[in-house]
Design a protein around this motif. Structure first.
Motif, PDB file in Angstrom:
ATOM      1  N   TRP A 148       0.661  -1.587   0.104  1.00 43.99           N
ATOM      2  CA  TRP A 148      -0.142   0.037   0.277  1.00 43.99           C
ATOM      3  C   TRP A 148       0.869   0.970   0.103  1.00 43.99           C
ATOM      4  O   TRP A 148       0.289   2.214  -0.594  1.00 43.99           O
ATOM      5  CB  TRP A 148      -0.638   0.171   1.174  1.00 43.99           C
ATOM      6  CG  TRP A 148      -0.125  -0.312   2.443  1.00 43.99           C
ATOM      7  CD1 TRP A 148       0.241  -0.658   3.410  1.00 43.99           C
ATOM      8  CD2 TRP A 148       0.175   1.708   3.034  1.00 43.99           C
ATOM      9  NE1 TRP A 148       1.074  -0.121   4.357  1.00 43.99           N
ATOM     10  CE2 TRP A 148       0.382   0.960   4.210  1.00 43.99           C
ATOM     11  CE3 TRP A 148       0.466   2.707   3.085  1.00 43.99           C
ATOM     12  CZ2 TRP A 148       0.905   1.397   5.190  1.00 43.99           C
ATOM     13  CZ3 TRP A 148       0.649   3.356   3.630  1.00 43.99           C
ATOM     14  CH2 TRP A 148       1.460   3.093   5.408  1.00 43.99           C
ATOM     15  N   TYR A 149       2.468   1.501   0.729  1.00 40.91           N
ATOM     16  CA  TYR A 149       2.844   2.725   0.771  1.00 40.91           C
ATOM     17  C   TYR A 149       3.769   2.929  -0.356  1.00 40.91           C
ATOM     18  O   TYR A 149       3.307   3.991  -0.823  1.00 40.91           O
ATOM     19  CB  TYR A 149       3.536   2.434   2.081  1.00 40.91           C
ATOM     20  CG  TYR A 149       4.973   1.527   1.660  1.00 40.91           C
ATOM     21  CD1 TYR A 149       6.286   1.149   0.686  1.00 40.91           C
ATOM     22  CD2 TYR A 149       4.569  -0.721   0.793  1.00 40.91           C
ATOM     23  CE1 TYR A 149       6.687   0.194  -0.285  1.00 40.91           C
ATOM     24  CE2 TYR A 149       5.616  -1.491   1.011  1.00 40.91           C
ATOM     25  CZ  TYR A 149       6.577  -1.308   0.229  1.00 40.91           C
ATOM     26  OH  TYR A 149       7.248  -1.681  -0.598  1.00 40.91           O
ATOM     27  N   THR A 150       3.158   1.923  -1.581  1.00 48.43           N
ATOM     28  CA  THR A 150       4.065   2.179  -2.882  1.00 48.43           C
ATOM     29  C   THR A 150       3.209   3.257  -3.259  1.00 48.43           C
ATOM     30  O   THR A 150       3.583   4.408  -3.993  1.00 48.43           O
ATOM     31  CB  THR A 150       4.469   1.276  -4.076  1.00 48.43           C
ATOM     32  OG1 THR A 150       5.654   0.377  -3.128  1.00 48.43           O
ATOM     33  CG2 THR A 150       4.882   1.059  -4.738  1.00 48.43           C
ATOM     34  N   VAL A 151       2.062   3.204  -2.994  1.00 47.39           N
ATOM     35  CA  VAL A 151       0.603   4.396  -4.192  1.00 47.39           C
ATOM     36  C   VAL A 151       0.741   5.101  -3.209  1.00 47.39           C
ATOM     37  O   VAL A 151       0.981   6.109  -3.657  1.00 47.39           O
ATOM     38  CB  VAL A 151      -0.726   3.041  -3.815  1.00 47.39           C
ATOM     39  CG1 VAL A 151      -1.126   3.977  -4.819  1.00 47.39           C
ATOM     40  CG2 VAL A 151      -0.883   1.440  -4.760  1.00 47.39           C
ATOM     41  N   PHE A 152       1.168   4.976  -1.696  1.00 44.75           N
ATOM     42  CA  PHE A 152       0.761   6.740  -0.962  1.00 44.75           C
ATOM     43  C   PHE A 152       2.145   7.294  -0.945  1.00 44.75           C
ATOM     44  O   PHE A 152       1.508   8.586  -1.338  1.00 44.75           O
ATOM     45  CB  PHE A 152       0.287   6.146  -0.316  1.00 44.75           C
ATOM     46  CG  PHE A 152       0.918   6.790   1.012  1.00 44.75           C
ATOM     47  CD1 PHE A 152      -0.201   7.713   1.936  1.00 44.75           C
ATOM     48  CD2 PHE A 152       2.088   7.101   1.868  1.00 44.75           C
ATOM     49  CE1 PHE A 152      -0.182   9.222   2.333  1.00 44.75           C
ATOM     50  CE2 PHE A 152       1.810   8.796   2.854  1.00 44.75           C
ATOM     51  CZ  PHE A 152       0.640   9.526   2.758  1.00 44.75           C
ATOM     52  N   GLN A 153       3.492   6.749  -1.036  1.00 43.20           N
ATOM     53  CA  GLN A 153       5.009   7.617  -1.683  1.00 43.20           C
ATOM     54  C   GLN A 153       4.400   8.449  -2.616  1.00 43.20           C
ATOM     55  O   GLN A 153       4.993   9.309  -3.108  1.00 43.20           O
ATOM     56  CB  GLN A 153       5.865   6.720  -1.496  1.00 43.20           C
ATOM     57  CG  GLN A 153       5.750   6.476  -0.029  1.00 43.20           C
ATOM     58  CD  GLN A 153       7.078   5.594   0.547  1.00 43.20           C
ATOM     59  OE1 GLN A 153       6.934   5.596   1.216  1.00 43.20           O
ATOM     60  NE2 GLN A 153       7.032   4.978  -0.481  1.00 43.20           N
ATOM     61  N   GLN A 154       2.837   7.232  -3.875  1.00 43.21           N
ATOM     62  CA  GLN A 154       3.011   8.385  -5.387  1.00 43.21           C
ATOM     63  C   GLN A 154       2.632   9.455  -5.413  1.00 43.21           C
ATOM     64  O   GLN A 154       2.688  10.777  -6.248  1.00 43.21           O
ATOM     65  CB  GLN A 154       1.693   7.927  -6.703  1.00 43.21           C
ATOM     66  CG  GLN A 154       2.500   6.325  -6.068  1.00 43.21           C
ATOM     67  CD  GLN A 154       3.919   6.265  -7.353  1.00 43.21           C
ATOM     68  OE1 GLN A 154       4.552   7.038  -7.988  1.00 43.21           O
ATOM     69  NE2 GLN A 154       4.602   5.637  -6.506  1.00 43.21           N
ATOM     70  N   ALA A 199      13.399  12.969  -2.829  1.00 37.46           N
ATOM     71  CA  ALA A 199      14.542  12.494  -3.541  1.00 37.46           C
ATOM     72  C   ALA A 199      14.375  10.484  -3.063  1.00 37.46           C
ATOM     73  O   ALA A 199      14.046   9.624  -3.603  1.00 37.46           O
ATOM     74  CB  ALA A 199      16.069  12.757  -3.156  1.00 37.46           C
ATOM     75  N   ALA A 200      13.933  10.058  -1.363  1.00 31.52           N
ATOM     76  CA  ALA A 200      13.568   9.101  -1.612  1.00 31.52           C
ATOM     77  C   ALA A 200      12.409   8.286  -1.997  1.00 31.52           C
ATOM     78  O   ALA A 200      12.522   6.961  -2.503  1.00 31.52           O
ATOM     79  CB  ALA A 200      14.166   8.714   0.175  1.00 31.52           C
ATOM     80  N   LEU A 201      11.598   9.571  -1.673  1.00 24.47           N
ATOM     81  CA  LEU A 201      10.031   9.129  -2.548  1.00 24.47           C
ATOM     82  C   LEU A 201      10.180   8.995  -3.821  1.00 24.47           C
ATOM     83  O   LEU A 201       9.095   8.039  -3.941  1.00 24.47           O
ATOM     84  CB  LEU A 201       8.943   9.821  -2.075  1.00 24.47           C
ATOM     85  CG  LEU A 201       8.727   9.633  -0.504  1.00 24.47           C
ATOM     86  CD1 LEU A 201       7.776  11.142   0.236  1.00 24.47           C
ATOM     87  CD2 LEU A 201       8.330   8.446   0.476  1.00 24.47           C
TER      88      LEU A 201
END
Length: 285
Positions: A148-154, A199-201
């Motif tokens: 889920w975090y992959t989508v949130f971090q967009q 940068a990290a995101l």
């Protein structure tokens, strides 16, 4: 471990190092949300075996500089690993170790420039070719929920704003029961400005959003989906809350795999003795 700096073109890279200066190189690549300090247990073990250990802070993570070209795609991480290895100046093939995004970069660097390396060790993210081994749709659903975090971090700005809370949460969720007080502050210190957080995101944004990728790294980007021809050891934790252990087990036909009992996603700091034992046994073979 000593901190040094090296220039890779326009990018200044900081790295931790230990071991004899004349030893064969071992390049150790960290992931997210993490830093080069996650190798503080494995590095002395490799140094005792004669390796010159070099563990860089990935582009964007302090004290390494921000990417001069603004690129944080996986192909750029591959290019950095290859450039670092060449900049070290030792012609002997190196040991390559990667965790999380560092594992993705390790697959790509080994495929893109195979002559630079002799063995590859990866952790917590299996070879991307493992996706072809998935047959159970339930596993796909479970992994998507865990990601889920992959989508949130967009989401721009929003995910940067809550990173102080998100990083401890991810460590707790991905490595249940592990006391992360020695690592979370280091991560937040490495991402101490809005530009570094972005940068990290951006590693994740470049993965899903093509406009965050540059044609400059097209060949390196393709390489991350390949399988190294070198001896390859993959380690994963039985309690990993980020990459489902059931998914990692599917890597067994592709490479040597070791499941570390009781470990989560950040196994180099959770179970350092088990990780060191598996890596040294692999090197002895």
């Amino acid at each position: 471990m000593e901190t040094r700096r090296i220039r890779l073109g326009e990018l200044e890279v900081a790295y931790l190092t230990t071991g004899p200066e004349d030893g064969p190189p071992a390049v150790l690549l960290h992931g997210y949300p993490d830093t080069a300090w996650s190798w503080r247990y494995l590095a002395p073990v490799l140094a005792a075996r004669g390796y010159r250990v070099v563990a860089p802070f990935q582009r964007g993570y302090a004290p390494t500089g921000l990417a001069p070209d603004g690129c944080y795609q996986s192909g750029a991480l591959v290019a950095d690993a290859v450039a670092l290895r060449r900049a070290l100046g030792d012609r002997r093939p190196a040991l390559l170790v990667g965790h999380d995004w560092g594992a993705v970069a390790a697959y790509g660097a080994a495929v893109f420039a195979p002559d630079l390396w002799d063995r590859v060790v990866t952790m917590a993210v299996p070879p991307l070719a493992t996706a072809a081994e998935v047959r159970d749709p339930r596993l796909v659903g479970e992994q998507l929920r865990a990601s889920w975090y992959t989508v949130f971090q967009q989401l721009p700005w929003v995910s940067e704003a809550v990173l102080d809370r998100l990083v401890p949460q991810l460590w707790a969720d991905w490595s249940p029961g592990h006391e992360a007080s020695g690592d979370v502050p280091r991560v937040l210190a490495a991402l101490d400005t809005p530009a570094r957080r972005t940068a990290a995101l951006s590693y994740y944004r470049a993965w899903l959003q093509p406009w965050h990728r540059s044609p400059r790294y097209r060949r390196e980007e393709r390489a991350v989906f390949g399988l190294p021809v070198h001896p390859l050891l993959y380690l994963f934790g039985s309690e990993d809350g980020c990459v489902r252990p059931e998914l990692s087990r599917l890597a067994a036909p592709l490479c040597e795999t070791v499941e570390v009992p009781g470990a989560g996603h950040f196994l180099p700091v959770e179970r350092p003795d088990a990780v060191a034992a598996a890596v040294t046994a692999f090197l002895d073979r």
